[in-house]
Design a protein around this motif. Structure first.
Motif, PDB file in Angstrom:
ATOM      1  N   ASN A  27      50.030 -44.739  83.364  1.00 31.38           N
ATOM      2  CA  ASN A  27      49.298 -43.516  82.992  1.00 31.38           C
ATOM      3  C   ASN A  27      48.775 -43.598  81.552  1.00 31.38           C
ATOM      4  O   ASN A  27      47.625 -43.183  81.253  1.00 31.38           O
ATOM      5  CB  ASN A  27      50.208 -42.299  83.137  1.00 31.38           C
ATOM      6  N   ASP A  28      49.583 -44.115  80.655  1.00 36.36           N
ATOM      7  CA  ASP A  28      49.138 -44.223  79.252  1.00 36.36           C
ATOM      8  C   ASP A  28      47.960 -45.170  79.118  1.00 36.36           C
ATOM      9  O   ASP A  28      46.957 -44.845  78.450  1.00 36.36           O
ATOM     10  CB  ASP A  28      50.301 -44.692  78.371  1.00 36.36           C
ATOM     11  N   GLU A  64      45.968 -46.152  81.480  1.00 39.00           N
ATOM     12  CA  GLU A  64      44.798 -45.637  82.213  1.00 39.00           C
ATOM     13  C   GLU A  64      44.085 -44.578  81.368  1.00 39.00           C
ATOM     14  O   GLU A  64      42.848 -44.539  81.304  1.00 39.00           O
ATOM     15  CB  GLU A  64      45.251 -45.078  83.551  1.00 39.00           C
ATOM     16  N   SER A  65      44.873 -43.723  80.738  1.00 36.09           N
ATOM     17  CA  SER A  65      44.274 -42.672  79.907  1.00 36.09           C
ATOM     18  C   SER A  65      43.494 -43.274  78.722  1.00 36.09           C
ATOM     19  O   SER A  65      42.386 -42.814  78.388  1.00 36.09           O
ATOM     20  CB  SER A  65      45.390 -41.754  79.396  1.00 36.09           C
ATOM     21  N   LEU A  74      40.244 -44.762  80.094  1.00 39.50           N
ATOM     22  CA  LEU A  74      39.266 -43.723  80.454  1.00 39.50           C
ATOM     23  C   LEU A  74      38.676 -43.093  79.188  1.00 39.50           C
ATOM     24  O   LEU A  74      37.462 -42.745  79.151  1.00 39.50           O
ATOM     25  CB  LEU A  74      39.931 -42.669  81.323  1.00 39.50           C
ATOM     26  N   ASN A  75      39.499 -42.924  78.172  1.00 44.34           N
ATOM     27  CA  ASN A  75      38.979 -42.366  76.921  1.00 44.34           C
ATOM     28  C   ASN A  75      37.960 -43.296  76.290  1.00 44.34           C
ATOM     29  O   ASN A  75      36.914 -42.842  75.764  1.00 44.34           O
ATOM     30  CB  ASN A  75      40.117 -42.106  75.931  1.00 44.34           C
ATOM     31  N   GLU A  89      34.756 -42.931  78.220  1.00 41.00           N
ATOM     32  CA  GLU A  89      34.010 -41.722  77.870  1.00 41.00           C
ATOM     33  C   GLU A  89      33.284 -41.903  76.535  1.00 41.00           C
ATOM     34  O   GLU A  89      32.144 -41.448  76.358  1.00 41.00           O
ATOM     35  CB  GLU A  89      34.971 -40.538  77.818  1.00 41.00           C
ATOM     36  N   ARG A 116      43.512 -49.062  90.198  1.00 41.01           N
ATOM     37  CA  ARG A 116      44.918 -48.999  89.758  1.00 41.01           C
ATOM     38  C   ARG A 116      45.766 -49.514  90.934  1.00 41.01           C
ATOM     39  O   ARG A 116      45.807 -48.903  91.990  1.00 41.01           O
ATOM     40  CB  ARG A 116      45.296 -47.572  89.389  1.00 41.01           C
TER      41      ARG A 116
END
Length: 603
Positions: free
Chosen positions: A43-44, A46-47, A50-51, A54, A125
């Motif tokens: 999750n970390d 992936e976040s 994604l950031n 963006e 993922r």
């Protein structure tokens, strides 16, 4: 391996619990801890990816200025950048390259290799995409941007092979722990076998030895634990059991000896009337009862033992009765044994007492009283009658008076003889008989006896004969006492022979020496009525008279029944013995046996 052994069961239970705890811990780590760590990492990352994506869309300049530095921020995240016209298989043309290791992993994955050429955005993922199978978790992301009229593809790849290595290390650690647990379990099993199982097995073997009445072994006692105290208690119990067994064996032997030696018969039945225990006297009673049952079962006073036992069980009451058989007379006591608490019958004790001899003596006493009353009444009546006749001068002549006086004298002598017989028997039974032996010529002695009884024999047509050896036999006897013997025997022989209707009536006195037996034999043989076979064992008992003889011959009304008892006592006082041979209707032979070693040789 026996699973019922206490040590094995304890070991299996303990080892199972430890193993279950270990497995539960492993499952907890696998399903919760490991998954949570993996998910948090993914999750970390992936976040972060994604950031970055963006930012690249909102500010493409950021990608070109800081994408390289982004690779340094997270060592597990790898970014790459290339224009769409750059050759895919030659990473050297790319604007920003993957590390060689990461690039090789992507190229080795057919799915990811195909995705490199895709024109659309891709986000993969591995733990959420079932189409992508991989043992190593990863994230693969592709963004397409346009900068300064040029199309660029931004790649991001997260390699979490570290988590797989940690999981492998944890699995290895778990396996090692399991093996170590097995080793510790084996050590624990050896401890239990030595300190629990072996002492219990030893106690079990000792208990079986005690059950077989073997108290020669003792348990070793060491320590102060519960098993040691139990071993000490078993040793004390064995000593107590051995002592009690010795006491019980002695009491049992004493009881067996008492039951074997007593005259009273003992029979013990259970509540189902099954014979459990008996002594020889009791067995003899049962044998006699079964043998003679058919003979006396028709009598009115017949007692059925089986019915008596059933009645005792039903009524639970004590009973006592007499059983009179043909040859035997018993007093039987039946006592039910009752439990005090439940009042149930636990057994039946039957005692039997042989009163045959006492019963026969009682009957003989009754007969004796009847006989003596008759024997004394008859001469008394005659004495009284003839004396009154003399007093009243019924006898007129001297000859008639002498005849009556002679009858009175004869009857008085008869009463005197009966009284003397009773006195002699009493003295002999009290041990006051005295024998004064003198050497007597037995040939001449028997000749004298023959002469004394010639008249009596001729009156009843009996021939009195002698059967004597050629050489005279001289033997020490008490002549007066022996006179009583032969007077009794010869008188009985003549009287019973005269009762018969035989053409030849004979009484023989015989004398001879038996060198084989070393005895002097004297016989009184007759051809008279004989003695019933069943009466022969009792003819020497005092007061006994053969009933059948009296019933068959009405003339046999004289005698008290104690003569043969006196005869036997006199013969035994001489060191000899008296026997009889007889057949009913054929005659009897009374045999006197005198041992030769008492003979006194005359000069």
């Amino acid at each position: 391996m026996k699973l019922n052994i206490v040590a094995i069961r304890i070991w299996l239970t303990t080892s199972g619990l430890i193993l279950l705890s270990l497995v539960a811990t492993s499952l907890f780590y696998n399903h919760f801890y490991s998954e949570q760590i993996k998910e948090n990492y993914l999750n970390d990352y992936e976040s972060f990816i994604l950031n970055v994506g963006e930012l690249s869309e909102s500010d493409p300049t950021f990608i070109f200025n800081y994408l390289k530095e982004a690779n340094v921020i997270h060592s597990k995240i790898n970014f790459a950048l290339r224009t769409e016209d750059q050759y895919l298989d030659d990473q050297g043309e790319w604007d920003l390259q993957f590390s060689e290791n990461v690039y090789q992993k992507i190229m080795d994955n057919p799915d990811l290799r195909a995705d490199l050429q895709a024109s659309e955005e891709i986000h993969i993922r591995s733990d959420l995409a079932p189409d992508y199978e991989s043992k190593t978790p990863y994230i693969f992301h592709i963004d397409h941007i346009n900068f300064s009229g040029e199309n660029y593809a931004v790649y991001a790849y997260v390699d979490l092979s570290l988590i797989s290595r940690i999981e492998r290390m944890v699995s290895i650690a778990i396996v090692v722990l399991i093996l170590f647990n097995i080793f510790l379990s084996y050590i624990y099993y050896l401890y239990l076998r030595r300190n629990v199982s072996e002492p219990i097995n030893a106690m079990t073997n000792i208990a079986f030895d005690y059950a077989r009445d073997d108290f020669s072994h003792q348990l070793p006692v060491s320590g102060r634990d519960d098993l040691s105290e139990l071993a000490m208690a078993m040793n004390k119990m064995g000593h107590s059991l051995e002592t009690n067994r010795t006491v019980v064996r002695q009491e049992k032997e004493l009881l067996s000896h008492i039951m074997t030696s007593i005259d009273t018969g003992i029979l013990y039945y259970d509540s189902d009337q099954t014979l459990i225990l008996s002594n020889p006297a009791g067995d003899l009673f049962l044998t006699q009862y079964q043998v003679e049952r058919g003979n006396f079962s028709t009598k009115e006073n017949y007692v059925d033992i089986e019915n008596s036992l059933k009645e005792a069980v039903d009524t639970k009451k004590y009973s006592q009765f007499h059983i009179e058989m043909v040859e035997f007379y018993y007093e039987v006591t039946i006592m039910p044994l009752i439990e005090e608490d439940t009042l149930d019958i636990r057994g039946i004790l039957v005692s039997t007492k042989d009163l045959t001899h006492e019963h026969r003596l009682d009957k003989m006493r009754v007969d004796f009283i009847s006989n003596i009353s008759h024997e004394l009444r008859t001469p008394l009546v005659m004495v009284q009658g003839y004396s009154e006749a003399i007093i009243d001068d019924i006898a007129e002549t001297i000859d008639e008076k002498k005849e009556m006086a002679q009858i009175i004298s004869d009857e008085a002598q008869r009463m005197n003889r009966m009284v003397n017989e009773m006195l002699d028997l009493s003295r002999m039974e009290a041990g006051f008989i005295e024998i004064e032996k003198d050497p007597i010529n037995l040939n001449r002695y028997l000749n004298t006896l023959k002469a004394r009884f010639e008249k009596m024999a001729s009156e009843v047509n009996v021939n009195l004969e002698l059967d004597l050896p050629y050489e005279d036999i001289v033997f020490p006897i008490d002549k007066d006492k022996m006179d009583q013997v032969f007077v009794n025997l010869i008188n009985n022989a003549i009287r019973h022979t005269g009762m018969t209707d035989k053409e030849t009536k004979k009484v023989t006195l015989r004398l001879f020496e038996d060198n084989n037996l070393e005895e002097i034999i004297m016989q009184v043989r007759d051809t008279g009525t004989g003695i019933p076979k069943e009466d022969i064992p009792y003819i020497f008992d005092r007061f006994f008279k053969a009933d059948k003889s009296r019933k068959n011959y009405s003339d046999n009304i004289s005698g008290t029944g104690i003569g043969l008892s006196v005869v036997q006592s006199i013969i035994e006082a001489h060191g000899g013995r008296l026997s009889v041979e007889s057949d009913l209707g054929s005659g009897s032979t009374f045999i006197i046996h005198l041992p030769i070693d008492q003979e006194e040789t005359l000069d």
